[in-house]
Design a protein around this motif. Structure first.
Motif, PDB file in Angstrom:
ATOM      1  N   ILE A   1      -0.926 -51.404 -10.091  1.00 34.48           N
ATOM      2  CA  ILE A   1      -0.310 -50.162  -9.761  1.00 34.48           C
ATOM      3  C   ILE A   1       0.787 -50.532  -9.208  1.00 34.48           C
ATOM      4  O   ILE A   1       2.011 -49.662  -9.441  1.00 34.48           O
ATOM      5  N   ASP A   2       1.066 -51.340  -8.181  1.00 33.61           N
ATOM      6  CA  ASP A   2       2.246 -51.724  -7.407  1.00 33.61           C
ATOM      7  C   ASP A   2       3.252 -52.229  -8.449  1.00 33.61           C
ATOM      8  O   ASP A   2       4.518 -51.812  -8.491  1.00 33.61           O
ATOM      9  N   ASN A   3       2.787 -53.101  -9.414  1.00 37.36           N
ATOM     10  CA  ASN A   3       3.862 -53.686 -10.442  1.00 37.36           C
ATOM     11  C   ASN A   3       4.158 -52.592 -11.411  1.00 37.36           C
ATOM     12  O   ASN A   3       5.541 -52.719 -11.793  1.00 37.36           O
ATOM     13  N   GLN A   4       3.607 -51.616 -11.632  1.00 39.11           N
ATOM     14  CA  GLN A   4       3.856 -50.568 -12.553  1.00 39.11           C
ATOM     15  C   GLN A   4       4.976 -49.568 -11.981  1.00 39.11           C
ATOM     16  O   GLN A   4       5.999 -49.434 -12.456  1.00 39.11           O
ATOM     17  N   LEU A   5       4.766 -49.393 -10.627  1.00 36.44           N
ATOM     18  CA  LEU A   5       5.886 -48.596  -9.808  1.00 36.44           C
ATOM     19  C   LEU A   5       7.009 -49.468  -9.667  1.00 36.44           C
ATOM     20  O   LEU A   5       8.242 -49.113  -9.903  1.00 36.44           O
TER      21      LEU A   5
END
Length: 223
Positions: free
Chosen positions: A66-70
């Motif tokens: 999720i962090d990498n997507q953001l």
């Protein structure tokens, strides 16, 4: 208060529209766990010259994905951009899986609480905490699948018995077979031990229809 758009499950129908406009000059988009799946954020006129899209994370998610997507929403396809995450020692992730270690590092380095920290060791500590959470969630999903396998076996037995009942006109043999298995299991559970004096005859009579059917106990054969 700044004009802004909120990207969450309630605005699912407008998701693509909200994300598409997030790159316009002066646009402020507040997102929860949603990352604008499949929609690129195109920079508006003059945004590239100002440094591109800025992503600010108010905490680190349990999942690195999720962090990498953001993080990946900015600087796409060669565009300029910046992503920065802020964490608090009181965040659940830090409090449960890494806060004490990082707080100790800050104290050893003599850093004040309000000083921004950019350090590879701290970033790796946060990622390590995320890995532990991801592993915990993986174990939960694994156990749920194991429980579902057990439930599926139960369903197969019940459905098989239901099909057998629906397809047979005469259920006498089916019912007798179920009755025999039930009685056999009951007797085995109550007649435990080598001494007959220890056997629970009253329990057998209380929990089974043996008396009403006038089946003598001595006629029960244990195998």
């Amino acid at each position: 208060m700044f004009p802004h758009e909120v990207l969450n499950a309630k605005n699912h129908e407008r998701e693509a529209e909200i994300v598409a406009k997030a790159g316009q000059k002066g646009a402020v988009t507040i997102a929860t766990n949603m990352a604008g799946r499949g929609t690129d954020i195109k920079l508006g006129e003059g945004v590239k010259e100002m440094g591109g899209l800025v992503i600010l994370g108010t905490e680190r998610h349990d999942s690195r994905r999720i962090d990498n997507q953001l993080r990946g929403r900015s600087g796409r396809q060669g565009d300029p951009g910046l992503s920065r995450f802020y964490v608090s020692m009181e965040d659940d992730l830090m409090r449960l899986f890494g806060g004490d270690k990082i707080r100790g590092m800050m104290e050893r380095l003599g850093l004040p609480d309000d000083m921004p920290i950019e350090n590879g060791l701290i970033s790796r500590s946060i990622e390590s905490a995320q890995k532990r959470v991801e592993g915990h969630h993986f174990d939960i999903r694994k156990h749920l699948l194991e429980y579902d396998d057990v439930m599926n076996k139960h369903r197969e037995i019940i459905y098989a018995r239901r099909t057998k009942a629906l397809e047979n006109d005469d259920l006498r043999e089916v019912i007798l077979d179920l009755f025999k298995k039930n009685v056999h299991q009951l007797v085995h559970s109550r007649m435990v031990g080598p001494n007959e004096s220890e056997w629970d005859f009253e329990g057998i009579l209380k929990h089974s229809p043996l008396c009403s059917l006038k089946i003598p106990l001595h006629s029960i054969r244990l195998s």
